[in-house]
Design a protein around this motif. Structure first.
Motif, PDB file in Angstrom:
ATOM      1  N   MET A  81      67.082   8.279  48.834  1.00  0.00           N
ATOM      2  CA  MET A  81      66.070   7.704  47.940  1.00  0.00           C
ATOM      3  C   MET A  81      65.755   6.260  48.329  1.00  0.00           C
ATOM      4  O   MET A  81      64.685   5.742  48.017  1.00  0.00           O
ATOM      5  CB  MET A  81      66.542   7.727  46.474  1.00  0.00           C
ATOM      6  N   ASP A  82      66.707   5.583  48.991  1.00  0.00           N
ATOM      7  CA  ASP A  82      66.520   4.167  49.330  1.00  0.00           C
ATOM      8  C   ASP A  82      66.336   3.936  50.826  1.00  0.00           C
ATOM      9  O   ASP A  82      66.237   2.790  51.244  1.00  0.00           O
ATOM     10  CB  ASP A  82      67.761   3.338  48.914  1.00  0.00           C
ATOM     11  N   GLU A  83      66.376   4.975  51.640  1.00  0.00           N
ATOM     12  CA  GLU A  83      66.440   4.750  53.087  1.00  0.00           C
ATOM     13  C   GLU A  83      65.198   5.234  53.823  1.00  0.00           C
ATOM     14  O   GLU A  83      64.424   6.030  53.298  1.00  0.00           O
ATOM     15  CB  GLU A  83      67.701   5.420  53.655  1.00  0.00           C
ATOM     16  N   PRO A  84      65.020   4.779  55.073  1.00  0.00           N
ATOM     17  CA  PRO A  84      63.852   5.199  55.851  1.00  0.00           C
ATOM     18  C   PRO A  84      63.789   6.720  55.986  1.00  0.00           C
ATOM     19  O   PRO A  84      64.837   7.369  56.085  1.00  0.00           O
ATOM     20  CB  PRO A  84      64.091   4.565  57.237  1.00  0.00           C
ATOM     21  N   VAL A  85      62.578   7.268  56.014  1.00  0.00           N
ATOM     22  CA  VAL A  85      62.433   8.730  56.058  1.00  0.00           C
ATOM     23  C   VAL A  85      63.109   9.338  57.282  1.00  0.00           C
ATOM     24  O   VAL A  85      63.626  10.458  57.214  1.00  0.00           O
ATOM     25  CB  VAL A  85      60.951   9.179  56.039  1.00  0.00           C
ATOM     26  N   GLU A  86      63.152   8.594  58.375  1.00  0.00           N
ATOM     27  CA  GLU A  86      63.757   9.145  59.604  1.00  0.00           C
ATOM     28  C   GLU A  86      65.227   9.489  59.401  1.00  0.00           C
ATOM     29  O   GLU A  86      65.806  10.248  60.164  1.00  0.00           O
ATOM     30  CB  GLU A  86      63.679   8.153  60.771  1.00  0.00           C
ATOM     31  N   TYR A  87      65.848   8.873  58.399  1.00  0.00           N
ATOM     32  CA  TYR A  87      67.275   9.115  58.199  1.00  0.00           C
ATOM     33  C   TYR A  87      67.551  10.481  57.565  1.00  0.00           C
ATOM     34  O   TYR A  87      68.668  10.962  57.604  1.00  0.00           O
ATOM     35  CB  TYR A  87      67.893   8.012  57.323  1.00  0.00           C
ATOM     36  N   GLY A  88      66.503  11.102  56.966  1.00  0.00           N
ATOM     37  CA  GLY A  88      66.697  12.420  56.335  1.00  0.00           C
ATOM     38  C   GLY A  88      67.283  13.432  57.312  1.00  0.00           C
ATOM     39  O   GLY A  88      68.354  14.016  57.063  1.00  0.00           O
ATOM     40  N   PRO A  89      66.604  13.652  58.480  1.00  0.00           N
ATOM     41  CA  PRO A  89      67.167  14.594  59.458  1.00  0.00           C
ATOM     42  C   PRO A  89      68.555  14.196  59.929  1.00  0.00           C
ATOM     43  O   PRO A  89      69.426  15.051  60.109  1.00  0.00           O
ATOM     44  CB  PRO A  89      66.182  14.525  60.639  1.00  0.00           C
ATOM     45  N   LEU A  90      68.772  12.888  60.089  1.00  0.00           N
ATOM     46  CA  LEU A  90      70.097  12.419  60.540  1.00  0.00           C
ATOM     47  C   LEU A  90      71.194  12.889  59.577  1.00  0.00           C
ATOM     48  O   LEU A  90      72.242  13.383  59.994  1.00  0.00           O
ATOM     49  CB  LEU A  90      70.078  10.891  60.648  1.00  0.00           C
ATOM     50  N   ARG A  91      70.927  12.739  58.272  1.00  0.00           N
ATOM     51  CA  ARG A  91      71.958  13.134  57.290  1.00  0.00           C
ATOM     52  C   ARG A  91      72.176  14.648  57.320  1.00  0.00           C
ATOM     53  O   ARG A  91      73.299  15.129  57.195  1.00  0.00           O
ATOM     54  CB  ARG A  91      71.549  12.716  55.879  1.00  0.00           C
ATOM     55  N   LEU A  92      71.081  15.400  57.431  1.00  0.00           N
ATOM     56  CA  LEU A  92      71.238  16.860  57.469  1.00  0.00           C
ATOM     57  C   LEU A  92      72.005  17.286  58.717  1.00  0.00           C
ATOM     58  O   LEU A  92      72.833  18.197  58.675  1.00  0.00           O
ATOM     59  CB  LEU A  92      69.863  17.540  57.417  1.00  0.00           C
TER      60      LEU A  92
END
Ligand SMILES: Cc1cc2nc3c(=O)[nH]c(=O)nc-3n(C[C@H](O)[C@H](O)[C@H](O)COP(=O)(O)O)c2cc1C
Lengths: 106, 179
Positions: free
Chosen positions: A27-38
């Motif tokens: 919710m607070d981080e750059p969108v590019e980090y979404g795939p990284l977390r998954l």
């Protein structure tokens, strides 16, 4: 199809913790980090599954998922990153087919 | 002639995300904490509090709620803002100086670690609420940033590639805009 358990209860809770905290921080981080977390969650799950998987799953994990950390390095190269994700999507589809009645006899 | 040591230290520090199990000496941890005490602080109010975590099980639990903590560091230092200090001085939670204080302390600790031959890495990608529960933090403490401290692993991956190459000139504007 397999009825084997590949996670212990503690391991499942740990994976769940990674997923839910990832959802929150995204919710607070750059969108590019979404795939990284998954992908981090994918790696974690794969690491837990490896020992207890059947051969057909283990091959897929070793060839595709164990190499995910290499992908984190190229996050800034969007085309290469996307191509790496596509490659793994093809591999997971092939793995699903190997587990499915659909592909029996092929 | 001016010594280059500080500039070299600044330029050669890199975030380390792969650390070995080698423990960090107590005296080194204390030297890093003492360095943080000398970081500049808005109004010299010193609202930061530092929590040092060496216990293996506590570190393991913290990693489980910290998706951005790739290190298995032998020491974690959590920088907290102590709201009790802020309240005493009438500082509001939205005062950005508080986060700047976290930043000056963080960078000072990482440079101190580097000077001592240690590796370090900051982490803000964790669930604050989960960390509060795991560490049983007092209500007035808000957990702002972890600094992982340890020794660089012998074999280290390539590290994240930068989005694009940046020089200080790209980040700097001289004098008034619009001329
Ligand atoms: C406010 C802030 C938050 C950061 N959070 C994380 C984090 O959660 N995880 C991580 O691996 N690195 C984190 N970093 C490290 C940056 O990714 C790193 O400083 C940057 O990529 C540049 O690398 P360098 O410091 O080695 O030059 C953070 C840095 C800052 C300043």
């Amino acid at each position: 199809m397999s009825a084997n358990w590949v996670l212990k209860e503690d391991e499942a809770v740990e994976l769940l913790a990674l997923l839910i905290t990832s959802a929150r921080i995204q919710m607070d981080e750059p969108v590019e980090y979404g795939p990284l977390r998954l992908l981090t969650a994918t790696e974690r799950l794969s690491g837990l599954m490896l020992e207890r998987s059947s051969d057909k799953t283990r091959d897929f994990l070793q060839e595709n998922i164990e190499r995910i950390p290499e992908m984190h390095m190229i996050m800034s190269d969007v085309a290469a990153y996307t191509a790496g994700l596509d490659e793994r999507c093809r591999a997971v589809a092939a793995c699903l087919l190997r587990h499915s009645a659909l592909a029996e006899g092929e | 002639m001016m010594s280059e040591a500080v500039l070299t230290n600044i330029k050669t520090r890199r975030v380390v995300r792969e650390m070995s199990d080698e423990p960090v000496e107590r005296a080194q941890i204390e030297a890093i904490l003492e360095a943080a005490r000398w970081a500049p602080s808005g109004g010299n109010l010193r609202p930061n509090r530092y929590i040092v975590i060496e216990d293996a099980e506590t570190r393991r639990l913290i990693r489980l709620v910290s998706p951005g903590m790739f290190q298995r560091a032998p020491v974690l230092i959590l920088i907290c803002t102590n709201w009790a200090v802020c309240a005493e001085h009438g500082l509001s939670a939205s005062d950005r100086a508080l986060l700047i204080d976290v930043g000056t302390a963080a960078q000072t600790m990482m440079l101190a670690a580097h000077a001592l031959g240690l590796a370090s890495g900051p982490v803000t990608s964790y669930s604050k609420e989960a960390v509060k529960i795991i560490l049983n933090l007092p209500a007035s403490y808000s957990p702002e940033m972890f600094i992982c401290i340890g020794h660089k692993a012998e074999t280290v991956g390539a590290g994240m590639r930068p989005w694009k190459k940046i020089t200080w000139r790209d980040l700097t504007h001289w004098e008034r805009f619009g001329k």
